[in-house]
Design a protein around this motif. Structure first.
Motif, PDB file in Angstrom:
ATOM      1  N   ASN A   1      18.152   7.948  -2.557  1.00 47.65           N
ATOM      2  CA  ASN A   1      16.761   7.640  -3.005  1.00 47.65           C
ATOM      3  C   ASN A   1      17.771   7.903  -5.372  1.00 47.65           C
ATOM      4  OD1 ASN A   1      14.042   6.800  -2.596  1.00 47.65           O
ATOM      5  ND2 ASN A   1      14.857   8.097  -0.843  1.00 47.65           N
ATOM      6  N   LYS A   2      18.264   9.040  -5.023  1.00 47.50           N
ATOM      7  CA  LYS A   2      18.729   9.151  -6.267  1.00 47.50           C
ATOM      8  C   LYS A   2      20.429   7.538  -6.747  1.00 47.50           C
ATOM      9  CE  LYS A   2      20.805  12.541  -9.206  1.00 47.50           C
ATOM     10  NZ  LYS A   2      22.367  12.094  -9.879  1.00 47.50           N
ATOM     11  N   HIS A   3      21.069   7.532  -5.665  1.00 50.48           N
ATOM     12  CA  HIS A   3      21.500   6.297  -5.523  1.00 50.48           C
ATOM     13  C   HIS A   3      20.884   4.812  -6.034  1.00 50.48           C
ATOM     14  CE1 HIS A   3      25.574   4.269  -4.262  1.00 50.48           C
ATOM     15  NE2 HIS A   3      25.447   3.569  -5.518  1.00 50.48           N
ATOM     16  N   LEU A   4      19.610   4.424  -5.664  1.00 48.18           N
ATOM     17  CA  LEU A   4      18.639   3.723  -5.828  1.00 48.18           C
ATOM     18  C   LEU A   4      18.552   4.014  -7.208  1.00 48.18           C
ATOM     19  CD1 LEU A   4      17.773   1.088  -4.942  1.00 48.18           C
ATOM     20  CD2 LEU A   4      15.807   2.187  -4.057  1.00 48.18           C
ATOM     21  N   ALA A   5      18.430   4.705  -7.408  1.00 51.10           N
ATOM     22  CA  ALA A   5      17.543   5.030  -8.947  1.00 51.10           C
ATOM     23  C   ALA A   5      18.498   4.423 -10.040  1.00 51.10           C
ATOM     24  CB  ALA A   5      16.545   6.077  -9.174  1.00 51.10           C
ATOM     25  N   GLU A   6      19.604   5.036  -9.592  1.00 46.82           N
ATOM     26  CA  GLU A   6      20.886   5.354 -10.385  1.00 46.82           C
ATOM     27  C   GLU A   6      21.328   3.175 -10.582  1.00 46.82           C
ATOM     28  OE1 GLU A   6      25.094   6.457  -9.118  1.00 46.82           O
ATOM     29  OE2 GLU A   6      25.412   7.287 -11.146  1.00 46.82           O
ATOM     30  N   ILE A   7      21.245   2.731  -9.467  1.00 44.34           N
ATOM     31  CA  ILE A   7      21.618   1.121  -9.707  1.00 44.34           C
ATOM     32  C   ILE A   7      20.521   1.055 -10.130  1.00 44.34           C
ATOM     33  CG2 ILE A   7      21.856  -1.057  -8.459  1.00 44.34           C
ATOM     34  CD1 ILE A   7      22.855   1.151  -6.120  1.00 44.34           C
ATOM     35  N   GLN A   8      19.315   1.189 -10.064  1.00 47.56           N
ATOM     36  CA  GLN A   8      18.036   0.332 -10.375  1.00 47.56           C
ATOM     37  C   GLN A   8      18.341   0.420 -12.261  1.00 47.56           C
ATOM     38  OE1 GLN A   8      14.925   2.382  -8.098  1.00 47.56           O
ATOM     39  NE2 GLN A   8      14.763   0.251  -7.234  1.00 47.56           N
ATOM     40  N   ASN A   9      18.582   1.214 -12.229  1.00 53.29           N
ATOM     41  CA  ASN A   9      18.666   2.234 -14.107  1.00 53.29           C
ATOM     42  C   ASN A   9      19.384   1.345 -14.309  1.00 53.29           C
ATOM     43  OD1 ASN A   9      17.782   3.996 -16.600  1.00 53.29           O
ATOM     44  ND2 ASN A   9      19.327   5.022 -16.062  1.00 53.29           N
ATOM     45  N   ASN A  10      20.547   1.513 -14.023  1.00 51.76           N
ATOM     46  CA  ASN A  10      21.448   0.186 -14.514  1.00 51.76           C
ATOM     47  C   ASN A  10      21.848  -1.344 -14.971  1.00 51.76           C
ATOM     48  OD1 ASN A  10      24.599  -1.383 -13.816  1.00 51.76           O
ATOM     49  ND2 ASN A  10      24.836   0.317 -14.807  1.00 51.76           N
ATOM     50  N   VAL A  11      20.636  -1.905 -13.791  1.00 51.03           N
ATOM     51  CA  VAL A  11      20.264  -3.101 -13.354  1.00 51.03           C
ATOM     52  C   VAL A  11      19.487  -3.090 -14.265  1.00 51.03           C
ATOM     53  CG1 VAL A  11      19.605  -4.795 -12.754  1.00 51.03           C
ATOM     54  CG2 VAL A  11      21.215  -3.445 -11.358  1.00 51.03           C
ATOM     55  N   GLU A  12      18.633  -2.339 -14.917  1.00 48.31           N
ATOM     56  CA  GLU A  12      17.402  -2.307 -15.605  1.00 48.31           C
ATOM     57  C   GLU A  12      18.100  -2.637 -16.830  1.00 48.31           C
ATOM     58  OE1 GLU A  12      13.142  -2.919 -17.678  1.00 48.31           O
ATOM     59  OE2 GLU A  12      14.074  -3.379 -15.447  1.00 48.31           O
ATOM     60  N   PHE A  13      18.622  -1.779 -16.908  1.00 44.75           N
ATOM     61  CA  PHE A  13      19.162  -1.398 -18.887  1.00 44.75           C
ATOM     62  C   PHE A  13      19.950  -2.571 -19.230  1.00 44.75           C
ATOM     63  CE2 PHE A  13      23.151  -1.298 -21.059  1.00 44.75           C
ATOM     64  CZ  PHE A  13      22.811   0.275 -22.205  1.00 44.75           C
ATOM     65  N   GLU A  14      20.806  -3.627 -18.278  1.00 42.73           N
ATOM     66  CA  GLU A  14      21.164  -4.263 -18.718  1.00 42.73           C
ATOM     67  C   GLU A  14      20.200  -5.772 -18.922  1.00 42.73           C
ATOM     68  OE1 GLU A  14      24.237  -5.800 -15.507  1.00 42.73           O
ATOM     69  OE2 GLU A  14      25.605  -3.992 -16.254  1.00 42.73           O
ATOM     70  N   ARG A  15      19.266  -6.091 -18.242  1.00 38.48           N
ATOM     71  CA  ARG A  15      18.327  -6.238 -18.324  1.00 38.48           C
ATOM     72  C   ARG A  15      16.965  -6.771 -19.526  1.00 38.48           C
ATOM     73  NH1 ARG A  15      15.350  -6.021 -12.192  1.00 38.48           N
ATOM     74  NH2 ARG A  15      16.551  -8.380 -10.902  1.00 38.48           N
ATOM     75  N   GLN A  16      17.084  -5.885 -20.008  1.00 39.68           N
ATOM     76  CA  GLN A  16      17.106  -5.528 -21.006  1.00 39.68           C
ATOM     77  C   GLN A  16      17.440  -5.557 -22.690  1.00 39.68           C
ATOM     78  OE1 GLN A  16      14.173  -1.399 -21.575  1.00 39.68           O
ATOM     79  NE2 GLN A  16      14.081  -1.568 -19.932  1.00 39.68           N
ATOM     80  N   PHE A  17      18.699  -5.215 -22.171  1.00 45.33           N
ATOM     81  CA  PHE A  17      19.717  -5.494 -23.771  1.00 45.33           C
ATOM     82  C   PHE A  17      20.462  -6.180 -23.270  1.00 45.33           C
ATOM     83  CE2 PHE A  17      17.691  -0.997 -23.120  1.00 45.33           C
ATOM     84  CZ  PHE A  17      17.357  -1.130 -24.436  1.00 45.33           C
ATOM     85  N   VAL A  18      21.143  -6.675 -21.990  1.00 47.59           N
ATOM     86  CA  VAL A  18      22.734  -7.870 -22.024  1.00 47.59           C
ATOM     87  C   VAL A  18      21.965  -9.124 -21.728  1.00 47.59           C
ATOM     88  CG1 VAL A  18      24.230  -8.186 -20.378  1.00 47.59           C
ATOM     89  CG2 VAL A  18      23.621  -5.817 -21.250  1.00 47.59           C
TER      90      VAL A  18
END
Length: 559
Positions: free
Chosen positions: A252-269
């Motif tokens: 779950n922690k690994h999944l959350a890390e990936i989700q955080n990274n993907v969400e950031f890229e969707r918002q700012f990239v």
């Protein structure tokens, strides 16, 4: 299911090892196709059918009565590289659209078509060359997809080792091609070379069937809004059942890390395209050029000089059976790659590549100097020295630059543009592969063994590039690697001591992994959103709820 073993306190499932081995069949295909052509060019039936022969040429005297022009031999060898170049560029959109696994299945089909075109050739050398071109499309696409899939799916604790199995299987494929060639060279008629080429169909079948039983890349699944499947994928590689995964902090922690990274890229990239690989923001352009440079320099080490034309080279230094010499080189290459996997895991990436570049340069200078000082055919001692120098060069290459560059291609780029950047980097490898394969016969005719001095200089250049531009990415998650490249306080030569926010050192990452294995809760932080923190577009620590609703700290960790 259960863990197969533990590394740094983190469970590693058998799926991690199996997926690396199956996916690495893509490397075996690459190696087998690379290794076979050197010996096929010397087979009497192949010479009789496709080379320029004098009148009265027969199977018995084909070796002395027939020969390839530099253009013809260059094209037969090098058209594979043209196909791989195009395939590497196509590999990114295919892998992004179909997913990493199904992309490999399609690419295996393309390779098989190319093999069929080759083995049905009778008298027209152009058909054989076009068959290698078609096979190259599959090989090139696989060379982009496989390291990326392995890096995205493997646990960070063994990511280097598992990604390096791609290079191990390349060397294994080369060795097997040499062994099959020496076994079939005595066959009558076209079966001597058709058998070698035709057996190549077996390898993509193994890959395309086996990969369907493996999990898809969790990063690709998250990017395509399939978090449940991503959690299962992460759980499988750690030996955790789907039922356990929902309440287990590690996946779950690994999944959350990936989700955080993907969400950031969707918002700012912005929506990623090929041009985004050349944008200077977040050091994307820097990493694109670095990846392309490292892949180019891997070719310029001179390894394929021996793998493509080794049989011809050693025939020219007076070796009576160059086929046997090829097997010796192939065995050294294969055996030493095991050492390379251990070295890359224990000592990181930068140090071995720097030392490897210097070592390889030294022995290429010896090879070139010996061949230039005296005529090898008239001086058996010189010929033996050149073989020893070549073996020691291959030893260094197999333990450093061979596995190291493929590992880096899988772990250097950000998630959103990883597939395209990996394709560009791999394409640069194939550009130089083609140039070397095609022009080597002309260069050898012009400067003979002094060619080794050129490669020796390129190896020194590679060591310099690594020291000044490559960041140390071992023991970090892919998301943490992205943060490291964007930390203005971190320089390539100090990057080995860098650790993500929330950790005092990379040793602390190991302790966090042990805590996860002990099912200890990770302390959540207050802010639950991905935040923009300024010019460098990095993220702060935050929390994202796991699939079971529990919070997990978003400090990057190597799981």
């Amino acid at each position: 299911m259960g863990a197969l073993f533990h590394i740094e306190g983190v469970p590693i499932g058998i799926t991690s090892v199996v997926l690396a081995l199956i996916a690495s069949m893509g490397g075996f295909i690459f190696g087998y196709d690379t290794g076979q052509i050197s010996d096929i060019l010397l087979m009497p039936d192949f010479l009789l059918r496709f080379a320029d022969c004098s009148s009265g040429a027969t199977l018995e005297n084909a070796s002395s009565s027939c020969s390839f022009t530099d253009v013809r031999s260059g094209l037969i060898v090098a058209l594979l590289s043209i196909g791989t170049l195009a395939g590497a560029l196509l590999g990114a959109p295919i892998a992004d659209f179909l997913g990493r696994r199904y992309a490999m299945v399609v690419e295996c089909g393309v390779f098989i078509v190319g093999v069929i075109v080759q083995i049905t050739s009778t008298r027209v050398w152009q058909q054989f060359a076009v068959g290698r071109l078609v096979s190259g499309l599959g090989v090139g696409a696989l060379s982009a997809a496989v390291p990326m899939y392995q890096a995205e799916t493997a646990p960070a604790q063994i990511r280097g080792s598992l990604t390096a199995t791609y290079q191990l299987f390349i060397t294994f494929g080369i060795l097997i091609a040499y062994c099959i060639s020496i076994g079939t060279r005595g066959f009558d008629g076209p079966s001597s070379w058709q058998t070698v080429v035709g057996i190549g169909i077996a390898w993509p079948i193994i890959l395309s069937v086996g990969i369907l039983f493996m999990p898809e890349s969790p990063r690709w699944l998250v990017f395509h809004d399939k978090p449940e499947l991503a959690l299962r994928s992460i759980a499988r590689v750690h030996g955790i059942t789907s039922e356990e995964a929902r309440g287990h902090p590690l996946p779950n922690k690994h999944l959350a890390e990936i989700q955080n990274n993907v969400e950031f890229e969707r918002q700012f990239v912005a929506q990623s395209g090929w041009l985004d690989c050349f944008r200077p923001q977040k050091k994307v352009l820097y990493r694109t050029l670095l990846g392309m440079s490292l892949q180019s320099l891997q070719q310029l080490t001179g390894a394929n000089y021996f793998f493509y034309y080794g049989a011809t080279v050693f025939q020219s230094v007076g070796i009576s059976d160059s086929f046997v010499t090829q097997i010796i080189l192939g065995a050294v290459n294969f055996g030493c790659t095991f050492g390379g996997i251990l070295i890359m895991e224990k000592f990181g990436r930068r140090g071995p590549l720097i030392i490897g570049g210097i070592w390889q340069s030294l022995w290429l200078f010896v090879f070139a100097a010996a061949g230039t000082a005296k005529v090898p055919q008239d001086n058996p001692g010189i010929g033996k020295l050149m073989i020893v120098a070549a073996c020691l060069f291959i030893l260094g290459y197999a333990m450093t630059w061979a596995p190291g560059i493929w590992i880096l291609i899988g772990e250097t780029f950000p998630t959103r543009t990883r597939a395209k950047q990996a394709s560009l980097a791999t394409a640069s490898n194939w550009i130089w592969n083609f140039l070397l394969a095609f022009f080597t016969p002309f260069i050898i005719n012009a400067i003979d063994f002094r060619y080794g001095f050129v490669f020796a200089s390129c190896n020194l250049l590679g060591a310099v590039v690594v020291y000044f531009f490559l960041y140390e990415s071992s023991d970090l998650s892919l998301e943490a690697v992205d943060m490291m490249y964007n930390d203005p306080a971190c320089k390539p030569w100090t990057s080995g001591k860098w650790a993500p926010a929330g950790y005092s050192s990379r040793k602390d990452i190991e302790e966090q992994g042990k805590a996860a294995q002990a099912l200890k809760e990770f302390a959540p932080v207050e802010d639950s959103r991905v935040e923009h923190t300024g010019k460098d577009n990095t993220t702060r620590e935050g929390k994202i709820e796991g699939l079971n609703g529990a919070p997990y700290s978003m400090a990057p960790q190597a799981a």
